[in-house]
Scaffold this motif. Structure first.
Motif, mmCIF file in Angstrom:
data_model
loop_
_atom_site.group_PDB
_atom_site.id
_atom_site.type_symbol
_atom_site.label_atom_id
_atom_site.label_comp_id
_atom_site.label_asym_id
_atom_site.label_seq_id
_atom_site.Cartn_x
_atom_site.Cartn_y
_atom_site.Cartn_z
ATOM 1 N N CYS A 115 -3.614 0.556 4.672
ATOM 2 C CA CYS A 115 -5.295 0.103 4.219
ATOM 3 C C CYS A 115 -5.338 0.358 2.701
ATOM 4 C CB CYS A 115 -5.988 1.179 5.154
ATOM 5 S SG CYS A 115 -7.842 1.363 4.564
ATOM 6 N N ASP A 116 -6.077 -0.816 2.170
ATOM 7 C CA ASP A 116 -6.177 -0.862 0.948
ATOM 8 C C ASP A 116 -7.341 0.111 0.342
ATOM 9 O OD1 ASP A 116 -4.424 -2.962 0.707
ATOM 10 O OD2 ASP A 116 -5.971 -4.373 1.244
ATOM 11 N N VAL A 117 -8.026 0.507 1.210
ATOM 12 C CA VAL A 117 -9.135 1.588 1.074
ATOM 13 C C VAL A 117 -8.841 2.904 0.879
ATOM 14 C CG1 VAL A 117 -11.696 2.124 1.882
ATOM 15 C CG2 VAL A 117 -10.862 -0.082 1.946
ATOM 16 N N GLU A 124 -9.912 -1.462 13.771
ATOM 17 C CA GLU A 124 -10.420 -0.989 12.464
ATOM 18 C C GLU A 124 -9.559 0.327 12.118
ATOM 19 O OE1 GLU A 124 -14.290 0.350 13.740
ATOM 20 O OE2 GLU A 124 -15.294 -1.460 13.272
ATOM 21 N N CYS A 125 -9.516 0.508 10.996
ATOM 22 C CA CYS A 125 -8.659 1.667 10.318
ATOM 23 C C CYS A 125 -9.065 2.891 11.240
ATOM 24 C CB CYS A 125 -8.848 1.781 8.806
ATOM 25 S SG CYS A 125 -7.975 3.245 8.276
ATOM 26 N N LYS A 145 -8.717 -5.390 9.694
ATOM 27 C CA LYS A 145 -7.518 -5.814 9.475
ATOM 28 C C LYS A 145 -7.546 -6.449 8.159
ATOM 29 C CE LYS A 145 -4.714 -7.292 12.485
ATOM 30 N NZ LYS A 145 -4.065 -8.153 13.441
ATOM 31 N N GLU A 146 -8.338 -7.252 7.565
ATOM 32 C CA GLU A 146 -8.370 -7.779 6.460
ATOM 33 C C GLU A 146 -8.136 -6.926 5.287
ATOM 34 O OE1 GLU A 146 -12.942 -6.719 7.200
ATOM 35 O OE2 GLU A 146 -11.224 -7.815 8.565
ATOM 36 N N GLN A 147 -8.577 -5.818 5.316
ATOM 37 C CA GLN A 147 -8.453 -4.908 4.428
ATOM 38 C C GLN A 147 -7.089 -4.207 4.324
ATOM 39 O OE1 GLN A 147 -10.812 -4.047 1.955
ATOM 40 N NE2 GLN A 147 -11.794 -5.816 2.838
ATOM 41 N N SER A 179 -2.829 -4.579 3.573
ATOM 42 C CA SER A 179 -1.775 -5.155 2.921
ATOM 43 C C SER A 179 -0.189 -4.734 3.421
ATOM 44 C CB SER A 179 -1.816 -4.829 1.450
ATOM 45 O OG SER A 179 -3.038 -5.363 0.469
ATOM 46 N N VAL A 233 -12.481 0.284 8.142
ATOM 47 C CA VAL A 233 -12.433 -1.006 7.675
ATOM 48 C C VAL A 233 -11.502 -1.997 8.519
ATOM 49 C CG1 VAL A 233 -12.919 -0.546 5.340
ATOM 50 C CG2 VAL A 233 -10.526 -0.710 6.226
ATOM 51 N N CYS A 268 -10.931 5.175 7.655
ATOM 52 C CA CYS A 268 -12.167 4.815 7.159
ATOM 53 C C CYS A 268 -12.912 3.513 7.806
ATOM 54 C CB CYS A 268 -11.835 4.323 5.650
ATOM 55 S SG CYS A 268 -10.834 2.955 5.666
#
Length: 52
Positions: free
Chosen positions: A5-7, A37-38, A45-47, A49, A43, A41
């Protein structure tokens, strides 16, 4: 393969899956529901990597 998760940095590992969320071990990322969703947090799947 693993996806981070990038976030928040939570990692989805295809070998481990996410049994707590109903995703069996061995489930490929592309086979995880599009509305996933994560769990930390929340968010989408698009978030995430790919990290190898």
């Amino acid at each position: 393969m693993k996806y981070v998760c990038d976030v928040c940095g939570w990692i989805y590992d295809e070998q481990i899956g996410y049994p707590e969320g109903g995703i069996e071990p061995g489930t490929k990322w592309e086979d995880v529901a599009q509305d996933f969703e994560c769990p930390l947090c929340f968010v989408g799947k698009e978030q995430f990597s790919e990290v190898g």
